[in-house]
Structure formats: structure tokens, C-alpha cells
Design a protein around this motif. Sequence first.
Motif, PDB file in Angstrom:
ATOM      1  N   ARG A   4       0.692  -1.325   0.032  1.00  0.00           N
ATOM      2  CA  ARG A   4      -0.203   0.243   0.341  1.00  0.00           C
ATOM      3  C   ARG A   4       0.700   1.490   0.277  1.00  0.00           C
ATOM      4  N   ILE A   5       1.799   1.587   1.226  1.00  0.00           N
ATOM      5  CA  ILE A   5       3.545   2.290   0.853  1.00  0.00           C
ATOM      6  C   ILE A   5       3.365   2.743  -1.007  1.00  0.00           C
ATOM      7  N   VAL A   6       4.327   1.176  -1.079  1.00  0.00           N
ATOM      8  CA  VAL A   6       4.651   1.425  -2.560  1.00  0.00           C
ATOM      9  C   VAL A   6       3.517   1.882  -3.698  1.00  0.00           C
ATOM     10  N   GLU A   7       2.139   1.513  -3.450  1.00  0.00           N
ATOM     11  CA  GLU A   7       1.633   2.282  -3.891  1.00  0.00           C
ATOM     12  C   GLU A   7       0.861   3.295  -4.364  1.00  0.00           C
ATOM     13  N   ASP A   8       1.609   3.933  -3.040  1.00  0.00           N
ATOM     14  CA  ASP A   8       0.440   5.454  -2.772  1.00  0.00           C
ATOM     15  C   ASP A   8      -0.907   4.412  -2.685  1.00  0.00           C
ATOM     16  N   ARG A   9      -1.365   3.903  -1.970  1.00  0.00           N
ATOM     17  CA  ARG A   9      -2.918   3.402  -1.690  1.00  0.00           C
ATOM     18  C   ARG A   9      -3.265   3.469  -0.023  1.00  0.00           C
ATOM     19  N   LEU A  10      -2.347   4.995   0.252  1.00  0.00           N
ATOM     20  CA  LEU A  10      -3.209   5.291   1.455  1.00  0.00           C
ATOM     21  C   LEU A  10      -3.986   6.325   2.319  1.00  0.00           C
ATOM     22  N   GLU A  11      -5.159   6.023   1.838  1.00  0.00           N
ATOM     23  CA  GLU A  11      -6.882   6.539   2.595  1.00  0.00           C
ATOM     24  C   GLU A  11      -6.575   6.495   3.705  1.00  0.00           C
ATOM     25  N   GLU A  12      -8.160   7.616   4.041  1.00  0.00           N
ATOM     26  CA  GLU A  12      -7.612   7.159   5.148  1.00  0.00           C
ATOM     27  C   GLU A  12      -8.334   6.015   6.364  1.00  0.00           C
ATOM     28  N   GLY A  13      -7.850   6.360   7.084  1.00  0.00           N
ATOM     29  CA  GLY A  13      -7.727   4.439   8.079  1.00  0.00           C
ATOM     30  C   GLY A  13      -7.207   3.600   7.945  1.00  0.00           C
ATOM     31  N   VAL A  14      -6.228   3.733   6.813  1.00  0.00           N
ATOM     32  CA  VAL A  14      -5.737   1.980   5.878  1.00  0.00           C
ATOM     33  C   VAL A  14      -5.395   1.131   7.008  1.00  0.00           C
ATOM     34  N   PHE A  15      -4.580   1.683   7.605  1.00  0.00           N
ATOM     35  CA  PHE A  15      -4.018   0.900   9.252  1.00  0.00           C
ATOM     36  C   PHE A  15      -4.885   0.666   9.877  1.00  0.00           C
ATOM     37  N   LEU A  16      -6.132   1.014   9.739  1.00  0.00           N
ATOM     38  CA  LEU A  16      -7.153   1.067  11.621  1.00  0.00           C
ATOM     39  C   LEU A  16      -7.256  -0.997  11.018  1.00  0.00           C
ATOM     40  N   PRO A  17      -7.695  -1.812  12.376  1.00  0.00           N
ATOM     41  CA  PRO A  17      -7.782  -2.769  12.443  1.00  0.00           C
ATOM     42  C   PRO A  17      -9.015  -3.755  11.729  1.00  0.00           C
ATOM     43  N   GLU A  18      -9.931  -2.611  11.008  1.00  0.00           N
ATOM     44  CA  GLU A  18     -11.006  -3.323  10.522  1.00  0.00           C
ATOM     45  C   GLU A  18     -10.248  -3.332   8.929  1.00  0.00           C
ATOM     46  N   ALA A  19      -9.730  -1.821   8.634  1.00  0.00           N
ATOM     47  CA  ALA A  19      -8.515  -1.926   7.406  1.00  0.00           C
ATOM     48  C   ALA A  19      -7.876  -3.117   7.353  1.00  0.00           C
ATOM     49  N   ASN A  20      -7.289  -3.532   8.172  1.00  0.00           N
ATOM     50  CA  ASN A  20      -6.190  -4.908   8.221  1.00  0.00           C
ATOM     51  C   ASN A  20      -6.543  -6.073   8.228  1.00  0.00           C
ATOM     52  N   ALA A  21      -7.616  -6.165   8.821  1.00  0.00           N
ATOM     53  CA  ALA A  21      -8.626  -7.473   8.539  1.00  0.00           C
ATOM     54  C   ALA A  21      -9.161  -7.672   7.391  1.00  0.00           C
ATOM     55  N   CYS A  22      -9.484  -6.114   6.967  1.00  0.00           N
ATOM     56  CA  CYS A  22      -9.935  -6.318   5.326  1.00  0.00           C
ATOM     57  C   CYS A  22      -8.905  -7.166   4.388  1.00  0.00           C
ATOM     58  N   ASP A  23      -7.293  -6.404   4.201  1.00  0.00           N
ATOM     59  CA  ASP A  23      -6.413  -7.072   3.307  1.00  0.00           C
ATOM     60  C   ASP A  23      -6.364  -8.323   3.486  1.00  0.00           C
ATOM     61  N   VAL A  24      -6.363  -8.324   4.949  1.00  0.00           N
ATOM     62  CA  VAL A  24      -5.912 -10.701   5.246  1.00  0.00           C
ATOM     63  C   VAL A  24      -7.269 -10.884   4.538  1.00  0.00           C
ATOM     64  N   ALA A  25      -8.398 -11.041   5.002  1.00  0.00           N
ATOM     65  CA  ALA A  25      -8.825 -11.417   3.907  1.00  0.00           C
ATOM     66  C   ALA A  25      -9.523 -11.619   2.681  1.00  0.00           C
ATOM     67  N   ASP A  26      -8.283 -10.592   2.131  1.00  0.00           N
ATOM     68  CA  ASP A  26      -8.841 -10.343   0.194  1.00  0.00           C
ATOM     69  C   ASP A  26      -7.351 -11.498   0.123  1.00  0.00           C
ATOM     70  N   ARG A  27      -6.799 -11.917   0.976  1.00  0.00           N
ATOM     71  CA  ARG A  27      -5.411 -12.579   1.005  1.00  0.00           C
ATOM     72  C   ARG A  27      -5.608 -14.217   1.362  1.00  0.00           C
ATOM     73  N   GLU A  28      -6.804 -14.274   1.947  1.00  0.00           N
ATOM     74  CA  GLU A  28      -6.931 -15.754   2.531  1.00  0.00           C
ATOM     75  C   GLU A  28      -6.689 -17.051   0.964  1.00  0.00           C
ATOM     76  N   ASP A  29      -6.970 -16.745   0.152  1.00  0.00           N
ATOM     77  CA  ASP A  29      -7.175 -17.743  -1.371  1.00  0.00           C
ATOM     78  C   ASP A  29      -5.699 -17.387  -1.842  1.00  0.00           C
ATOM     79  N   TRP A  30      -4.888 -17.022  -1.620  1.00  0.00           N
ATOM     80  CA  TRP A  30      -3.801 -16.024  -2.251  1.00  0.00           C
ATOM     81  C   TRP A  30      -2.729 -17.977  -2.290  1.00  0.00           C
ATOM     82  N   PRO A  31      -2.618 -18.622  -2.766  1.00  0.00           N
ATOM     83  CA  PRO A  31      -0.966 -19.010  -2.660  1.00  0.00           C
ATOM     84  C   PRO A  31      -0.085 -18.946  -1.650  1.00  0.00           C
ATOM     85  N   LEU A  32       0.995 -19.513  -0.703  1.00  0.00           N
ATOM     86  CA  LEU A  32       1.859 -19.400   0.334  1.00  0.00           C
ATOM     87  C   LEU A  32       3.072 -18.174  -1.038  1.00  0.00           C
TER      88      LEU A  32
END
Length: 220
Positions: free
Chosen positions: A57-85
Motif C-alpha cells: 500500500r505504501i509502495v503503490e500510494d494507496r493510503l486512504e484515510e483509516g488504511v492501517f486501522l484494525p478493520e482495514a488490516n483485517a480486510c487486507d488479510v481476508a482479501d488474501r485468504e485464497d492466495w497461495p503462500l
Amino acid sequence: MCTERDPWLPDRLLRTERDLLMPLLRRTPEEAYELRTACPGWTARQVLAHCGAALVRIVEDRLEEGVFLPEANACDVADREDWPLDRILDELERGLTEAGPVIAAREDGRLDAVALGEWVHAGDVREAFGEPGAYCGEALDLALPLLSMTSRRRETPRLIGDLADRSGRRVSLGNEIEGRPAARFIGDAATLIRIYAGRPLVRTRYALTGATEQELLIYR
């Protein structure tokens, strides 16, 4: 410790941690990634997914308000649940490599604490894997000055720490408060990191006077 910001310190910490951590991650059996960490509810895999997502997110400048709050962090993790390791590890390695210069370019230093948090999360994973060097290790000398800067930004009270495992090395953290003497810590460096990062203190031994552990937290 120096009180002026070193803009390239986060980059040096991230790149050093990349070189230390990624070989360990690449050789660790995939089943180990389901082990629970000190982060409530998160496995090692989920911690690393969060780490890679935050850095990219930092590299790609996707730093909208609230980006590092727990709810946003949980969404990022959920988005990657199906990714291979391997994809999660590739994203993490990219972030550890590319985020530092972006952080350095931010004159306000507001993203410096993210680099420190990545190093702490690497400790979470090491501890889950049963590896040595959790919250300590070869990158500690880069992490401690960053902790000093972050502790002041997060307005924690002044603390003088004597690190018993570092030949009594003394660190100065936090901010002076009028009429309040500096708190004192005596113990090992990893325990000091655990206190400031809010990690479990089971089986640690230390002396802390003049402040509570809660007052010293930099991540809430």
C-alpha cells in the motif's frame, strides 16, 4: 540516541529484515504457517499477509484515510485468504524491498513506525515458529533508534532503559513530562520491545519503575 530523524533508517531496517527473514520463510514447511501468533486471532500466514499488504500500500500510494486501522488490516488479510503462500511471500519481499525509499521521502516521518511494526511482526512469526531472535536478533541496532523516535511521536513518558543483555547499553525513550521523573527499565532488549509493542510478557524477567506497561504502548 540521536533525536533527529534519519529518513533512511526505516529502509535499512526493512532491507536488513528482508535478508534475514525471507530465507527462513522460504524454507519453512507450509503447515507451520497455520501456527497462532501473539497477535490475537492471527496465524503466522495472516500476519505475513498483513505485513505485505501494508508495505505494498505504501509502495503503490494507496493510503486512504483509516488504511492501517484494525478493520482495514483485517480486510487486507481476508482479501488474501485464497492466495497461495508463495504469492503472499512474494508480496512481502517486494514490500520489504521497495517501501523504504517511499517512507524516506515522507518528510513528516509518519510512516516510520510502519517499518518498526514490520520488524515486530517478524518477531511474532519467529516466536510462533520457535525460532531464536524474536524481538531481538541482528536487526536490533536498527530497531532501537526507530523505537526511540516512535516512542516520542506516540507521546509515551520518558524512560531510561538499561539493557542487561547488551552489556548494560542504555537507551532513552519517550518524552519528558514536567514534574515527573523518568521511568526506569532494567532487563533484556527483547522484553523492552515486547512492552512497547504490547506483546506477551510470559516468562520474562525485568524491573520497571515510574511507568506502567500500558503507558508505554506505541501500538494500540
